[in-house]
Design a protein around this motif. Structure first.
Motif, mmCIF file in Angstrom:
data_model
loop_
_atom_site.group_PDB
_atom_site.id
_atom_site.type_symbol
_atom_site.label_atom_id
_atom_site.label_comp_id
_atom_site.label_asym_id
_atom_site.label_seq_id
_atom_site.Cartn_x
_atom_site.Cartn_y
_atom_site.Cartn_z
ATOM 1 N N TRP A 271 0.684 -1.153 -0.004
ATOM 2 C CA TRP A 271 -0.408 0.057 -0.173
ATOM 3 C C TRP A 271 0.951 1.325 0.275
ATOM 4 C CZ3 TRP A 271 0.250 3.498 3.810
ATOM 5 C CH2 TRP A 271 0.734 3.466 5.239
ATOM 6 N N ARG A 272 2.628 1.499 0.506
ATOM 7 C CA ARG A 272 3.333 2.846 0.583
ATOM 8 C C ARG A 272 3.847 2.960 -1.140
ATOM 9 N NH1 ARG A 272 6.537 3.693 5.820
ATOM 10 N NH2 ARG A 272 6.930 5.237 5.037
ATOM 11 N N ASP A 273 3.511 1.338 -1.363
ATOM 12 C CA ASP A 273 4.818 1.628 -2.656
ATOM 13 C C ASP A 273 4.313 2.506 -3.466
ATOM 14 O OD1 ASP A 273 6.409 -0.637 -1.075
ATOM 15 O OD2 ASP A 273 5.279 -1.809 -2.688
ATOM 16 N N ASP A 274 4.801 3.744 -4.596
ATOM 17 C CA ASP A 274 4.702 4.077 -5.241
ATOM 18 C C ASP A 274 3.713 3.488 -6.654
ATOM 19 O OD1 ASP A 274 5.560 6.761 -3.529
ATOM 20 O OD2 ASP A 274 6.801 7.197 -5.025
ATOM 21 N N TRP A 386 6.501 9.548 5.896
ATOM 22 C CA TRP A 386 5.731 9.938 6.198
ATOM 23 C C TRP A 386 4.651 10.569 5.789
ATOM 24 C CZ3 TRP A 386 3.380 5.612 7.732
ATOM 25 C CH2 TRP A 386 3.591 4.721 7.932
ATOM 26 N N ALA A 389 3.365 9.559 2.369
ATOM 27 C CA ALA A 389 2.853 8.793 2.080
ATOM 28 C C ALA A 389 1.288 9.325 3.022
ATOM 29 C CB ALA A 389 3.561 7.642 3.202
ATOM 30 N N LYS A 392 -0.381 11.021 -0.006
ATOM 31 C CA LYS A 392 -0.741 10.045 -0.742
ATOM 32 C C LYS A 392 -1.783 9.464 -0.641
ATOM 33 C CE LYS A 392 2.599 7.041 -1.555
ATOM 34 N NZ LYS A 392 3.395 5.614 -1.952
ATOM 35 N N ALA A 393 -1.798 9.636 0.986
ATOM 36 C CA ALA A 393 -3.522 9.276 1.916
ATOM 37 C C ALA A 393 -4.549 10.467 1.421
ATOM 38 C CB ALA A 393 -3.343 8.942 2.781
ATOM 39 N N ASN A 604 -5.323 2.310 2.733
ATOM 40 C CA ASN A 604 -5.219 2.631 0.854
ATOM 41 C C ASN A 604 -6.914 3.051 0.500
ATOM 42 O OD1 ASN A 604 -4.507 1.603 -1.315
ATOM 43 N ND2 ASN A 604 -5.980 0.528 -1.494
ATOM 44 N N GLU A 622 4.622 8.150 12.249
ATOM 45 C CA GLU A 622 3.583 7.106 11.920
ATOM 46 C C GLU A 622 2.415 7.465 12.572
ATOM 47 O OE1 GLU A 622 2.574 2.309 12.098
ATOM 48 O OE2 GLU A 622 4.662 3.151 12.976
#
Length: 711
Positions: A271-274, A386, A389, A392-393, A604, A622
């Motif tokens: 889920w964190r992968d570009d 983070w 991340a 993107k979230a 995700n 986090e």
């Protein structure tokens, strides 16, 4: 499948579909049927085609034991009764009714040809209280009828046990009294090879279930249903009353692990992968948003030097845009929509811009993210982990809202509801388009009513767990409808308009084009059977009233939408009908089927962000990341909704299924057969491709596409 069963005392005799070759007689142990009746009349006495209610035994009233010369001759001359359970007593006692069209002569190995060879299982399963009435109506037997249920035929060696002789001698009256039909309903979609236990269809309470085998079957079926519908509730107990942040990503994983598939496992790991972030624009639940970006929008503050490190040393942003490898995801439809209060705390909605680049290896990677429609901070892959991340979230949260409001609710459910109602209101039942479209509207109105009652109602799920809330959702739907164009609904035009016809790895686009072509070919053939020319289209008043209702009810009469208010040519009609069938089947499957697998792991696809979008590039931890994501209780509410949406109806009908056979002519049936064969080829192709993919895209496999909007 229905099995014709003759109950004789405590024994049960079943007849199979028929012998595999014509020189076997299932009633006489394989004897030649030519020697059975010496007084056979000539073939002029066989009923002609179309006399489907004429019984073979009625050909000569004086010779009740006569039958057709052979089974093939009888079948050729229409000795069929269209009503289940009303078979002819003279010609129906040697055949099963095979509703699935398969040859059951080898499959029913437990069927015995003689009463004396009935198995113990048949003895146990025979209901000693079963009435002689074939419809189980409970009517008393005629005292003058030789078929007395209290008169057992127990001796297999007794000539009286020969049903063939009994029929010939007239000792047994109407088969309707002696040979009831037992139904074994299935009403579920069976895939692959296996053994399925189907109990007889009579309704019974637990105390009425006498046989141990059937009691065990009942307990297993009930346990399976409980696991399916209560497993989620068990896992979420204790979480629905916790309006606080998650302790860690690992804690979310522990709650989520109750249902695992290859896709859900992939989501948890990546889920964190570009690369996975970009791949979801090509194979996710909202694959209709991405568009090619030939030039940067003026409100996007990104500059070429910002993205140069991500592109590499041998190219630049302008060159990649000219090559067609730069894409944009624009969520402007959300601009200015406020979040609602959830558990007394505010939630937030943003309208981001996301720039992506497709590398030569086919991977689609994010280059830059701006979390508003006004120039502001631009977040990049090289920012603190983070923080990147979280950016993107925020994009994935906007994806959730646009998908649910516009791509899914508006373009599938609300339009599908109008298509269904207009078809029923404006097209007579005998109209060919009514017959063609009716299977694609099954359950659509019912599902829309349930959504309004349980999801979109005041104080419902959207008010309790989704940042848009009910009112915000409806505002986004209204905006989406104002922006919607006819070209968005016609797949080839939509792909060209968005510039994604040559996008590599675009599994939705590849599969959708094949499905559109198959549906259009089928519709074109069907339409031309009933409309020989353009004038026939223009002169059909029901057709024109149908189009007018769709234009006014679905698109509010807006001419700038490009939706036609009348149809003038065959080509226009074929495109319009293809659009409706595609929307109600393949498009809905693409935007519905993967919701749980891709969205149940909350990071995700977060539904309610609890802190404003970041305005600086200060590093985050986090805990900061989790503090912005949905709380524990709202996560679980959303998870419950997605779980319900993933459960297909037990009587799922895949694309191309027309079990009711509304068309009785031969030409439409041939077209339907060709359509089903083409879908089968597409299905095999999709399955072969998916077998080689680390993340398969099964949502447009015709075998997995519901024929209508039924969930």
């Amino acid at each position: 499948m229905r099995t014709r069963t003759q109950k004789v005392g405590t024994r049960t005799k079943r007849w199979r579909q028929g012998p595999k070759n014509g020189n076997e007689n299932p009633k006489n142990g394989g004897e030649d049927p030519k020697n059975e009746d010496k007084n056979m009349k000539n073939e002029d006495e066989v009923p002609k085609n179309g006399d489907k209610n004429l019984k073979v035994g009625d050909k000569n009233p004086k010779d009740g034991d006569e039958g057709p010369k052979n089974e093939d001759e009888a079948s050729k001359n229409g000795n069929k009764n269209p009503k289940n359970g009303d078979e002819d007593p003279k010609d129906g006692d040697t055949e099963d009714e095979d509703t699935d069209g398969d040859d059951d002569t080898e499959d029913d190995d437990d069927t015995e040809d003689e009463i004396g060879d009935a198995s113990d299982t048949d003895e146990e399963l025979a209901d000693p209280d079963a009435p002689s009435d074939p419809e189980n109506l409970g009517a008393a037997c005629d005292p003058d009828d030789p078929c007395d249920p209290d008169d057992p035929y127990d001796d297999p060696d007794d000539p009286g046990d020969d049903l063939e002789a009994a029929y010939a001698a007239g000792d047994i009256g109407d088969t309707e009294e002696v040979a009831p039909c037992y139904s074994f309903p299935c009403y579920r979609w069976l895939r692959g090879f296996g053994t399925w236990e189907l109990p007889e269809g009579s309704a019974k309470t637990p105390t009425q279930e006498c046989h141990p085998l059937l009691r065990r079957h009942r307990r297993r079926a009930l346990a399976q249903q409980q696991r399916r519908y209560r497993n989620l509730e068990t896992k979420l107990k204790g979480f629905l009353d916790r309006p606080m942040s998650w302790e860690s990503i690992e804690a979310i994983t522990r709650v989520f692990c109750f249902y695992r598939t290859p896709v859900t496992e992939y989501v948890v790991r990546h889920w964190r992968d570009d690369a996975f972030f970009g791949e979801q624009y090509l194979s996710g639940v909202n694959p209709v948003l991405l568009r090619r970006c030939p030039r940067l929008p003026p409100n996007f503050a990104v500059t070429p030097p910002m993205v140069a490190p991500s592109l590499g040393p041998d190219t630049c942003l302008q060159r990649e845009m000219e090559k067609g490898d730069v894409y944009l995801a624009d969520y402007s439809v959300l601009d200015g929509i406020p979040g609602v209060l959830i558990d007394g705390s505010p939630t937030f909605v943003c309208a981001p811009l996301c720039l992506l680049h497709q590398r030569p290896d086919g991977k689609l990677l994010p280059l830059a993210i701006q979390l508003s429609q006004q120039p502001g901070p631009v977040f990049l892959p090289r920012d603190p982990p983070w923080l990147w991340a979280l950016a993107k979230a925020w994009v994935r949260s906007a994806e959730f809202h646009v998908h649910e409001a516009v791509s899914h609710l508006l373009r599938a459910h609300l339009l599908g509801e109008v298509f269904a109602l207009a078809t029923r209101r404006q097209l007579a039942p005998r109209h060919p388009l009514h017959k063609l479209l009716l299977p694609h509207t099954r359950y659509t109105v019912h599902i829309a009513v349930l959504a309004r009652r349980f999801l979109l109602n005041p104080g419902g799920v959207f008010d309790r767990a989704i940042a848009l809330g009910r009112r915000g959702l409806l505002r986004v739907v209204a905006r989406g409808l104002r922006r919607l164009r006819y070209g968005d609904l016609v797949l080839p035009r939509d792909l060209r308009r968005r510039g994604v016809t040559r996008t590599r790895g675009y599994h939705y686009g590849q599969d959708a084009r094949r499905l559109w072509a198959a549906i259009r070919s089928f519709v074109d053939g069907m339409v031309r059977l009933y409309y020989p020319c353009d004038a026939a289209v223009r002169d059909d008043p029901e057709l024109q009233a149908w189009v007018v209702e769709i234009f006014h009810k679905a698109f509010l009469g807006r001419r700038r939408s490009g939706v036609p208010s009348s149809l003038r040519t065959l080509r226009e009609l074929v495109t319009f009908v293809t659009m409706i069938i595609y929307t109600c089947s393949a498009y809905h499957a693409a935007t519905n089927s993967g919701q749980f697998e891709l969205g149940a792991f909350m990071p995700n696809l977060p539904a309610a962000m609890r802190r404003p979008p970041p305005r600086s590039k200060a590093p985050l931890s986090e805990a900061d990341f989790l503090g912005a994501l949905p709380a524990v209780n709202t996560t679980c509410i959303t998870l419950g909704v997605l779980w319900v949406l993933r459960n297909e109806p037990l009587d799922m009908r895949p694309l191309g299924s027309y079990p009711e056979e509304h068309f009785t002519e031969e030409a439409p049936r041939r077209l339907l057969g060709a359509f089903q064969r083409r879908l089968a080829r597409i299905s095999r192709r999709v399955q072969r491709r998916n077998a080689a993919l680390p993340l398969p895209y099964p949502y447009l496999d015709p075998a997995a596409i519901e024929n209508s909007i039924a969930i």
